[in-house]
Enzyme design. Structure first.
Site, PDB file in Angstrom:
ATOM      1  CB  SER A   3       0.372  11.153   5.166  1.00 14.81           C
ATOM      2  OG  SER A   3       0.838   9.668   5.140  1.00 14.81           O
ATOM      3  CE1 TYR A  11      -2.367  10.573   9.921  1.00 18.55           C
ATOM      4  CE2 TYR A  11      -1.741   9.462   7.936  1.00 18.55           C
ATOM      5  CZ  TYR A  11      -1.575  10.167   8.877  1.00 18.55           C
ATOM      6  OH  TYR A  11      -0.243  10.717   8.962  1.00 18.55           O
TER       7      TYR A  11
END
Length: 247
Positions: free
Chosen positions: A138, A155
């Site tokens: 990401s 995350y």
């Protein structure tokens, strides 16, 4: 002979887009997801494109399940040429709000799942001359996310771990297996999320290409890394963000 591609989290969103792009490149698909109805829908779409499809309802954090799925794929189709580690889950909790269980679960779904499926499928790839692996990191791995991001530190930590894993495994698995990861920015899936729904128009103004991304934007790059010949790309993390110059 058609190639076999495994896509975790392949029921919808970016995973579904990757499955479509790989089917267009002549791959048969193995989908792994917990979303059975959505996975059934995607299976039908792929079969309509001429691909054979196997589906497995499984939690990607489950190491034993990954081994069972790899054994079943070998028993039914005898090979695996491509692995796309796409499954993931956001976590909006801050460092002071996130429980140990929530942190562990975020790491398990986003990072440990890559370990699970790479370890399970690499032996099968090697038995047939090698393969390609693409994992979904990401942009947050580089930016750390922001206060208004859908996902925060847990995350970002997991997605940064995927980059480190990719670099290390490129050295370990080469030259017969190439492994890369991609780092999507703001991507609007078919369901959308709180970020694209609340800030999509605002964020588009801070992206050089003037829009948020779509699953197909990521899927085309994944399919290139998975299938293109000749190949001289491994150990890389590739940003797919339209050049988002301000978060």
């Amino acid at each position: 002979m058609r190639k076999v591609a495994v896509v975790t989290g392949g029921a919808r969103g970016i995973g579904r887009g990757c499955a479509h792009a790989l089917a267009e490149r002549g791959c048969d698909l193995v989908l792994v997801d917990l979303l059975a109805p959505e996975m059934s829908r995607t299976k039908g779409e792929l079969e309509g494109m001429g691909a054979r499809v196997l589906t497995f309802e499984a939690d990607v954090a489950d190491h034993a399940a990954a081994k069972r799925i790899a054994a079943e794929v070998e028993a039914q189709w005898g090979r695996c040429d491509v692995l796309v580690n796409n499954a993931g889950k956001s976590n909006p909790k801050t460092i002071l709000d996130c429980s140990e269980e929530e942190f562990d679960r975020t790491i398990a779904i986003n990072l440990k799942s890559c370990f699970n499926y790479i370890q399970a499928f690499v032996p099968l790839m090697r038995r047939h001359g090698g393969g390609r692996i693409v994992s979904m990191s990401s942009l947050n791995a580089h930016t750390g996310g922001v206060t208004s991001a859908v996902s925060k530190f847990a995350y970002a930590s997991a997605k940064a771990g995927i980059i480190g894993m990719t670099r290390a495994l490129a050295k370990e698995l080469g030259p017969d297996i190439a492994i890369n990861c991609v780092c999507p920015g703001v991507i609007e899936t078919e369901l959308g999320n709180t970020l694209t729904k609340s800030r999509g128009a605002e964020l588009a103004k801070k992206i050089a290409l003037g829009r948020v991304g779509k699953p197909a934007d990521v899927a085309r790059v994944v399919a290139f890394l998975a299938c293109e010949q000749p190949n001289f790309i491994t150990g890389q993390d590739i940003k797919i963000d339209g050049f988002q110059w301000e978060i």
